[in-house]
Write a protein that holds these residues in place. Structure first.
Motif, PDB file in Angstrom:
ATOM      1  N   MET A   1       1.056  -1.287  -0.076  1.00 55.85           N
ATOM      2  CA  MET A   1       0.052  -0.189   0.087  1.00 55.85           C
ATOM      3  C   MET A   1       0.802   1.281   0.019  1.00 55.85           C
ATOM      4  SD  MET A   1      -2.765   1.249   2.881  1.00 55.85           S
ATOM      5  CE  MET A   1      -3.605   2.875   2.622  1.00 55.85           C
ATOM      6  N   GLN A   2       0.509   2.164  -0.692  1.00 57.88           N
ATOM      7  CA  GLN A   2       1.481   3.371  -0.803  1.00 57.88           C
ATOM      8  C   GLN A   2       0.890   4.336  -0.070  1.00 57.88           C
ATOM      9  OE1 GLN A   2       2.883   4.568  -4.655  1.00 57.88           O
ATOM     10  NE2 GLN A   2       2.431   6.637  -4.555  1.00 57.88           N
ATOM     11  N   GLY A   3       1.718   5.071   0.745  1.00 59.63           N
ATOM     12  CA  GLY A   3       1.289   6.219   1.674  1.00 59.63           C
ATOM     13  C   GLY A   3       0.897   7.399   0.718  1.00 59.63           C
ATOM     14  N   THR A   4       0.009   8.409   1.630  1.00 56.91           N
ATOM     15  CA  THR A   4      -0.241   9.595   0.974  1.00 56.91           C
ATOM     16  C   THR A   4       0.820  10.568   1.690  1.00 56.91           C
ATOM     17  OG1 THR A   4      -2.674   8.932   0.791  1.00 56.91           O
ATOM     18  CG2 THR A   4      -2.038  11.391   0.678  1.00 56.91           C
ATOM     19  N   VAL A   5       1.756  11.358   1.003  1.00 54.80           N
ATOM     20  CA  VAL A   5       2.670  11.872   1.607  1.00 54.80           C
ATOM     21  C   VAL A   5       2.374  13.511   1.360  1.00 54.80           C
ATOM     22  CG1 VAL A   5       5.117  12.585   1.043  1.00 54.80           C
ATOM     23  CG2 VAL A   5       4.721  10.260   1.070  1.00 54.80           C
ATOM     24  N   ASP A   6       2.652  14.144   2.113  1.00 56.51           N
ATOM     25  CA  ASP A   6       2.373  15.623   2.335  1.00 56.51           C
ATOM     26  C   ASP A   6       3.517  16.356   2.661  1.00 56.51           C
ATOM     27  OD1 ASP A   6       1.391  18.322   2.076  1.00 56.51           O
ATOM     28  OD2 ASP A   6      -0.135  18.058   3.632  1.00 56.51           O
ATOM     29  N   GLY A   7       4.242  16.999   1.967  1.00 57.32           N
ATOM     30  CA  GLY A   7       5.548  17.944   2.311  1.00 57.32           C
ATOM     31  C   GLY A   7       5.026  19.313   2.706  1.00 57.32           C
ATOM     32  N   PHE A   8       3.875  19.796   2.592  1.00 60.03           N
ATOM     33  CA  PHE A   8       3.599  21.123   2.836  1.00 60.03           C
ATOM     34  C   PHE A   8       2.533  21.239   3.631  1.00 60.03           C
ATOM     35  CE2 PHE A   8       5.522  20.793  -1.220  1.00 60.03           C
ATOM     36  CZ  PHE A   8       6.760  21.639  -1.375  1.00 60.03           C
ATOM     37  N   SER A   9       2.399  20.500   4.834  1.00 60.55           N
ATOM     38  CA  SER A   9       1.337  20.475   5.850  1.00 60.55           C
ATOM     39  C   SER A   9       1.061  21.838   6.370  1.00 60.55           C
ATOM     40  CB  SER A   9       1.472  19.542   6.808  1.00 60.55           C
ATOM     41  OG  SER A   9       2.560  19.445   7.473  1.00 60.55           O
ATOM     42  N   TYR A  10       2.336  22.755   6.352  1.00 60.13           N
ATOM     43  CA  TYR A  10       2.202  24.189   6.880  1.00 60.13           C
ATOM     44  C   TYR A  10       2.063  25.201   5.776  1.00 60.13           C
ATOM     45  CZ  TYR A  10       2.857  21.873  11.568  1.00 60.13           C
ATOM     46  OH  TYR A  10       2.837  21.185  12.738  1.00 60.13           O
ATOM     47  N   GLY A  11       1.720  24.697   4.528  1.00 57.86           N
ATOM     48  CA  GLY A  11       1.700  25.621   3.526  1.00 57.86           C
ATOM     49  C   GLY A  11       3.182  26.094   3.092  1.00 57.86           C
ATOM     50  N   LEU A  12       3.160  27.388   2.663  1.00 54.03           N
ATOM     51  CA  LEU A  12       4.573  27.945   2.369  1.00 54.03           C
ATOM     52  C   LEU A  12       5.562  28.223   3.652  1.00 54.03           C
ATOM     53  CD1 LEU A  12       3.748  30.159  -0.570  1.00 54.03           C
ATOM     54  CD2 LEU A  12       4.787  27.977  -0.560  1.00 54.03           C
ATOM     55  N   VAL A  13       4.913  28.151   4.638  1.00 53.31           N
ATOM     56  CA  VAL A  13       5.669  28.674   5.853  1.00 53.31           C
ATOM     57  C   VAL A  13       7.026  27.836   6.002  1.00 53.31           C
ATOM     58  CG1 VAL A  13       5.686  28.755   8.525  1.00 53.31           C
ATOM     59  CG2 VAL A  13       3.682  29.339   7.236  1.00 53.31           C
ATOM     60  N   THR A  14       7.083  26.616   5.948  1.00 53.95           N
ATOM     61  CA  THR A  14       8.320  25.731   6.145  1.00 53.95           C
ATOM     62  C   THR A  14       9.098  25.983   5.071  1.00 53.95           C
ATOM     63  OG1 THR A  14       6.874  23.600   5.442  1.00 53.95           O
ATOM     64  CG2 THR A  14       7.298  24.037   7.826  1.00 53.95           C
ATOM     65  N   PRO A  15       8.936  25.777   3.611  1.00 54.55           N
ATOM     66  CA  PRO A  15       9.635  26.059   2.675  1.00 54.55           C
ATOM     67  C   PRO A  15      10.369  27.718   2.758  1.00 54.55           C
ATOM     68  CG  PRO A  15       7.818  25.268   1.668  1.00 54.55           C
ATOM     69  CD  PRO A  15       7.379  25.630   3.287  1.00 54.55           C
ATOM     70  N   VAL A  16       9.744  28.734   3.064  1.00 51.40           N
ATOM     71  CA  VAL A  16      10.277  30.013   3.302  1.00 51.40           C
ATOM     72  C   VAL A  16      11.236  29.999   4.316  1.00 51.40           C
ATOM     73  CG1 VAL A  16       9.869  32.303   3.748  1.00 51.40           C
ATOM     74  CG2 VAL A  16       8.121  31.021   2.032  1.00 51.40           C
ATOM     75  N   VAL A  17      10.657  29.551   5.541  1.00 51.65           N
ATOM     76  CA  VAL A  17      11.717  29.522   6.623  1.00 51.65           C
ATOM     77  C   VAL A  17      12.986  28.893   6.554  1.00 51.65           C
ATOM     78  CG1 VAL A  17      11.949  29.135   9.134  1.00 51.65           C
ATOM     79  CG2 VAL A  17       9.909  30.026   8.208  1.00 51.65           C
ATOM     80  N   ALA A  18      12.805  27.736   5.579  1.00 53.93           N
ATOM     81  CA  ALA A  18      13.883  26.731   5.469  1.00 53.93           C
ATOM     82  C   ALA A  18      14.952  27.201   4.737  1.00 53.93           C
ATOM     83  CB  ALA A  18      13.262  25.392   4.920  1.00 53.93           C
ATOM     84  N   TYR A  19      14.401  27.921   3.558  1.00 54.55           N
ATOM     85  CA  TYR A  19      15.159  28.832   2.566  1.00 54.55           C
ATOM     86  C   TYR A  19      16.050  29.719   3.346  1.00 54.55           C
ATOM     87  CZ  TYR A  19      16.584  32.164  -0.988  1.00 54.55           C
ATOM     88  OH  TYR A  19      17.269  32.837  -1.797  1.00 54.55           O
ATOM     89  N   LEU A  20      15.511  30.479   4.218  1.00 54.78           N
ATOM     90  CA  LEU A  20      15.942  31.580   4.931  1.00 54.78           C
ATOM     91  C   LEU A  20      17.114  30.990   5.893  1.00 54.78           C
ATOM     92  CD1 LEU A  20      13.103  34.066   5.826  1.00 54.78           C
ATOM     93  CD2 LEU A  20      14.782  34.183   4.093  1.00 54.78           C
ATOM     94  N   MET A  21      16.743  29.777   6.449  1.00 55.08           N
ATOM     95  CA  MET A  21      17.927  29.328   7.295  1.00 55.08           C
ATOM     96  C   MET A  21      19.130  28.744   6.435  1.00 55.08           C
ATOM     97  SD  MET A  21      17.125  29.566  10.278  1.00 55.08           S
ATOM     98  CE  MET A  21      18.666  28.637  10.867  1.00 55.08           C
ATOM     99  N   ALA A  22      18.859  28.274   5.248  1.00 55.17           N
ATOM    100  CA  ALA A  22      19.968  28.057   4.272  1.00 55.17           C
ATOM    101  C   ALA A  22      20.699  29.113   3.956  1.00 55.17           C
ATOM    102  CB  ALA A  22      19.302  27.051   3.113  1.00 55.17           C
TER     103      ALA A  22
ATOM    104  N   VAL B   1       6.579   6.232  -0.132  1.00 53.80           N
ATOM    105  CA  VAL B   1       6.332   5.727   0.986  1.00 53.80           C
ATOM    106  C   VAL B   1       5.362   4.441   0.737  1.00 53.80           C
ATOM    107  CG1 VAL B   1       5.568   5.628   3.364  1.00 53.80           C
ATOM    108  CG2 VAL B   1       6.873   7.777   2.466  1.00 53.80           C
ATOM    109  N   HIS B   2       5.902   3.157   0.990  1.00 55.23           N
ATOM    110  CA  HIS B   2       5.111   1.915   0.708  1.00 55.23           C
ATOM    111  C   HIS B   2       4.811   1.594   2.276  1.00 55.23           C
ATOM    112  CE1 HIS B   2       5.448   1.576  -3.726  1.00 55.23           C
ATOM    113  NE2 HIS B   2       6.694   2.241  -3.282  1.00 55.23           N
ATOM    114  N   LEU B   3       3.834   1.356   2.604  1.00 57.71           N
ATOM    115  CA  LEU B   3       3.147   1.177   4.024  1.00 57.71           C
ATOM    116  C   LEU B   3       3.171  -0.481   4.070  1.00 57.71           C
ATOM    117  CD1 LEU B   3       0.603   3.597   4.403  1.00 57.71           C
ATOM    118  CD2 LEU B   3       2.590   3.871   5.355  1.00 57.71           C
ATOM    119  N   HIS B   4       3.614  -0.737   5.345  1.00 59.09           N
ATOM    120  CA  HIS B   4       3.366  -2.237   5.681  1.00 59.09           C
ATOM    121  C   HIS B   4       1.846  -2.646   6.032  1.00 59.09           C
ATOM    122  CE1 HIS B   4       7.714  -2.553   5.660  1.00 59.09           C
ATOM    123  NE2 HIS B   4       7.951  -1.967   6.831  1.00 59.09           N
TER     124      HIS B   4
END
Length: 284
Positions: free
Chosen positions: A1-22, A198-201
């Motif tokens: 079974m394939q999992g449902t992946v979401d890399g933006f659960s907080y919207g653009l907040v995490t990408p923007v803050v991550a970019y600023l930290m980099a 992500v392949h779930l067990h």
């Protein structure tokens, strides 16, 4: 079974803050690298080590800020602390190898290519080792071509940033280089995440327990404190900020100590042959 992946659960907040930290880690690290080329040989290693740790800490912090927004709908996500911190250590070491090569050999030719490649591989290694520290009810699988593209992005960004650190002295130019590095590192991260499946067990219920943000935030305190301390060093060192003192001759080779008094007077710091012994004490 394939999992449902979401890399933006907080919207653009995490990408923007991550970019600023980099960008922050890159800016501090590249200024330290530039500063090392204006230092005497005995101090150069210290500046390069500080720069390597700043770049590595900034990239690692960027990665896990971005991972705060990562969720798998069907299963909770946890992190193995030993592997997570091992990714930080290995990233700093590999970035340091590349930075030291450029710091001692110069940002040209084979040295730049080698240093940029090692630094880029260090960034990619940090990312994928950090991903290996994830614990969930399944296994992670990657698309090989997309992973290769993420590594190429990291190497190109690292090489461009190290070239700027070794060849450019102006503060604004270095800030621009840090923005490029931040863009490359963040782009590498999300390209790598796009390769993930992500392949779930078996079937799983809704995730329970603490959120990724609650799990990761305490682990980032140390690197964030270090970046703040590195920032203080940069702010209180005029040469670190400006890249070149107005009293340092432009033609001086990086790493060779300057003679400020002679530079201001527009003459050589050493007396010419025959001048030192022929002048009277009153004329000196």
């Amino acid at each position: 079974m394939q999992g449902t992946v979401d890399g933006f659960s907080y919207g653009l907040v995490t990408p923007v803050v991550a970019y600023l930290m980099a960008c922050l880690g890159g800016a501090l690290g590249l200024r330290c690298t530039t500063r090392s080329m204006l230092a005497v040989h005995s101090w150069r290693a210290g500046w390069l080590a500080l720069g390597s740790a700043a770049i590595g800490s900034g990239i690692w912090t960027m990665h896990f800020i971005a991972m705060m927004g990562f969720t798998v709908k069907e299963t909770p996500v946890h992190y193995d602390k030993a592997i997570t911190f091992a990714s930080l250590a290995l990233g700093i070491v590999m970035v340091g190898l590349g930075v030291f090569i450029v710091g001692y050999r110069g940002a040209t030719g084979v040295a730049l290519f080698t240093g940029g490649t090692i630094t880029g591989l260090g960034i990619a290694t940090m990312h994928y080792l950090g991903m290996a520290g994830m614990r969930l009810n399944g296994v992670l699988r990657y698309n090989t071509l997309t992973v290769a593209a993420s590594v190429v992005i990291a190497v190109v960004a690292a090489t461009a940033a190290l070239w700027a650190a070794g060849r450019v002295r102006g503060l604004l130019w270095s800030v621009g280089a840090s923005l490029i590095l931040g863009f490359g590192v963040t782009g590498m991260h999300y390209t790598g995440m796009a390769a993930l499946r992500v392949h779930l067990h078996g079937a799983a219920g809704p995730p329970a327990g603490e959120s990724s943000a609650a799990l990761l935030a305490p682990m980032m305190i140390g690197p964030l404190v270090f970046l703040c301390l590195a920032g203080v060093v940069v702010l209180f060192d005029p040469l670190m900020v400006m890249g070149r003192s107005s009293r340092v001759p432009a033609e001086r080779k990086p790493g060779v100590p300057a003679h400020p008094e002679a530079a201001r007077a527009g003459r050589s710091p050493l007396p010419r042959a025959g001048q030192g012994s022929s002048r009277s004490p009153q004329s000196r």
